[in-house]
Design an enzyme around this catalytic site. Structure first.
Site, PDB file in Angstrom:
ATOM      1  N   ASN A 125      13.114  -2.404  -0.117  1.00 55.97           N
ATOM      2  CA  ASN A 125      12.153  -1.309  -0.063  1.00 55.97           C
ATOM      3  C   ASN A 125      12.140  -0.691  -1.458  1.00 55.97           C
ATOM      4  O   ASN A 125      13.055   0.022  -1.844  1.00 55.97           O
ATOM      5  CB  ASN A 125      12.606  -0.290   0.992  1.00 55.97           C
ATOM      6  N   ARG A 180       9.169  -4.284   2.251  1.00 51.24           N
ATOM      7  CA  ARG A 180       8.374  -3.232   2.873  1.00 51.24           C
ATOM      8  C   ARG A 180       7.225  -2.913   1.914  1.00 51.24           C
ATOM      9  O   ARG A 180       7.453  -2.620   0.742  1.00 51.24           O
ATOM     10  CB  ARG A 180       9.220  -1.977   3.074  1.00 51.24           C
ATOM     11  N   HIS A 218       4.300   4.526   8.736  1.00 55.62           N
ATOM     12  CA  HIS A 218       5.517   4.398   9.572  1.00 55.62           C
ATOM     13  C   HIS A 218       5.316   3.368  10.686  1.00 55.62           C
ATOM     14  O   HIS A 218       6.001   3.416  11.713  1.00 55.62           O
ATOM     15  CB  HIS A 218       5.896   5.731  10.261  1.00 55.62           C
ATOM     16  N   ARG A 246       5.440  18.260   3.123  1.00 60.32           N
ATOM     17  CA  ARG A 246       3.987  18.098   3.278  1.00 60.32           C
ATOM     18  C   ARG A 246       3.454  19.055   4.338  1.00 60.32           C
ATOM     19  O   ARG A 246       4.094  19.277   5.360  1.00 60.32           O
ATOM     20  CB  ARG A 246       3.639  16.667   3.706  1.00 60.32           C
ATOM     21  N   GLU A 261      13.841  -0.007  10.685  1.00 62.43           N
ATOM     22  CA  GLU A 261      12.719  -0.706  10.053  1.00 62.43           C
ATOM     23  C   GLU A 261      13.188  -1.972   9.341  1.00 62.43           C
ATOM     24  O   GLU A 261      12.515  -3.002   9.361  1.00 62.43           O
ATOM     25  CB  GLU A 261      12.012   0.234   9.075  1.00 62.43           C
TER      26      GLU A 261
END
Ligand code: ADP
Length: 406
Positions: A7, A90, A179, A240, A384
């Site tokens: 990743n 990823r 996601h 965020r 993941e």
């Protein structure tokens, strides 16, 4: 078969080396501050931790250091690079082209590069990671697993924004969602644990990490999700804002004399839990303060939970019902307070009943609703990397170009 999962971020490389025989993680680590002074590699072999401080100017040098460490006599877990059968990457944005995981070739790389327009912060570093791996492991198959792919099943009525249609045609402005690998992993895992076919369940998955999103997974397909054109939309996150009235953007530009880029930064990096609390983006700090009676932090927790509850209500409506609600990622896996408050304060009308005792734990797979709850509420730690490794294995073993994951 041993698979390296990568990743790659703008200044970091996260990796796991997984032996697919028993899906055991042989080693994992995080290289930080690539291209910045003070680069360091946090490497793990089983329970043993190592820190290597060495200047790393770019991703290729970074991956080279990771590969060297993986073969090191003391810190390593393999003898040579031939033991790595494939690399799974990823990749954040697959745009409308990739609804599945794919084997990377020049054409795939070109499309990922094209999609950089849609994810200027994420796809370019992902590409750097892919190019470095292709160079350093030239004979090893490389696979891309996209964050957006799982959500490509979302119907038009849920992915189109009500702005002139021509902007969808011109720029592909629409909801993509992110996601996806996490939502796919936990929803499938729930079906496995419950022993009910995935295709028969209506599931709401709440991925609550630093970034947070929620998805409606109806009969095995994502039909809506809270992140949109970018990861900014939806839930309140660490830094965020999530949903706001878009007119706030132009209002702030006018009143504060801010540029478009400055407002974008404000909403992505200085808002959410951090902006509201003026203290921290970390939910642990917020909870601790709220429990001690700090009114502002209590309010932040209320706002955070309320937004999640509203989305759960919306997605129960979107699916005309819900069988399972799943909490995952840093906050979802660990915060028993938040899970309890959301279930008790907002979800009773759905027939949700939480078992307060079963809910008191951190970070393991568990059903936290009572036996007579109409909706099963579950905590499932996300993984993941494992899903990326599984997709990679299947593509390589079966010699596929693209894996049908939806
Ligand atoms: P990322 O999105 O960066 O992968 P994670 O899924 O690891 O993030 O989640 C990180 C967040 O999880 C932290 O910001 C923190 O707020 C939250 N978190 C971790 N442990 C706890 C805990 N015990 N209680 C509440 N929140 C926690």
């Amino acid at each position: 078969m041993i698979i390296l999962v990568i990743n790659s971020g703008s200044s970091s490389i996260k990796y796991q080396l997984i032996d697919m025989k028993d899906e055991k993680v042989l080693s994992k680590g995080l290289l930080e501050r690539i291209g910045i002074k003070g680069s360091r590699l946090n490497h793990r072999k089983g329970d043993r931790k190592y820190v290597i401080e060495e200047d790393v100017p770019n991703h290729e040098k970074g991956l080279s250091l990771v590969l060297k460490t993986l073969q090191d006599r003391e810190m390593g877990v393999i003898e040579n690079l031939d033991q790595i059968s494939a690399v799974g990457h990823r990749v954040v944005h697959g745009g409308e082209r990739f609804a599945n995981s794919v084997r990377i070739d020049d054409e795939v790389l070109r499309v990922i590069e094209e999609n950089s327009d849609l994810a200027p912060l994420h796809n370019p570093p992902n590409i750097m990671g892919i190019k470095a791996a292709m160079k350093l492991l030239p004979n090893v198959p490389q696979v891309a697993v996209f964050d957006t792919a799982f959500h490509q099943t979302i119907p038009e009525k849920a992915y189109l924004y009500a702005i002139p249609y021509s902007y969808y045609e011109k720029y592909r402005i629409r909801r993509y969602g992110f996601h996806g690998t996490s939502h796919r992993y936990v929803s499938r895992r729930a079906a496995e644990i419950l022993g009910i076919p995935y295709e028969k369940l209506k599931i709401i998955t709440c991925h609550l990490g630093n970034g947070a999103s929620i998805a409606a997974v109806k009969y095995g397909r994502s039909i809506d999700t809270s992140m949109g054109f970018t990861p900014l939309e939806g839930l309140v996150m660490g830094t965020r804002s999530g949903d706001i009235d878009p007119a706030i953007v132009t209002f702030l530009q006018e009143k504060e004399g801010m540029s478009a880029g400055e407002v974008y930064d404000l909403l992505n990096k200085k808002s959410g839990v951090l902006g509201l609390s003026e203290l921290s983006s970390d939910m642990r700090d917020i909870e601790e303060g709220a429990m001690k009676g700090d009114e502002r932090l209590r309010l932040v927790l209320d706002i955070y939970e309320y937004r999640i509850a509203k989305y759960i209500g919306a997605y129960a409506a979107a699916m005309n019902g819900v069988d399972v609600i799943i909490f995952t990622a840093g906050v979802g896996e660990n915060s028993s307070i938040l899970r309890r408050e959301i279930c008790e304060n907002y979800l009773g009308y759905l027939g949700v009943k939480i078992d307060v005792e079963k809910n008191e734990f951190k970070g393991e797979e568990r059903i936290i609703s009572t036996d007579d709850s109409k909706v099963k509420v579950m905590v499932i730690p996300t993984n993941e990397e494992l899903l990326i490794a599984r997709d990679t294995k299947e593509i390589v073993e079966k010699g596929l170009k693209e894996l049908n994951t939806n």
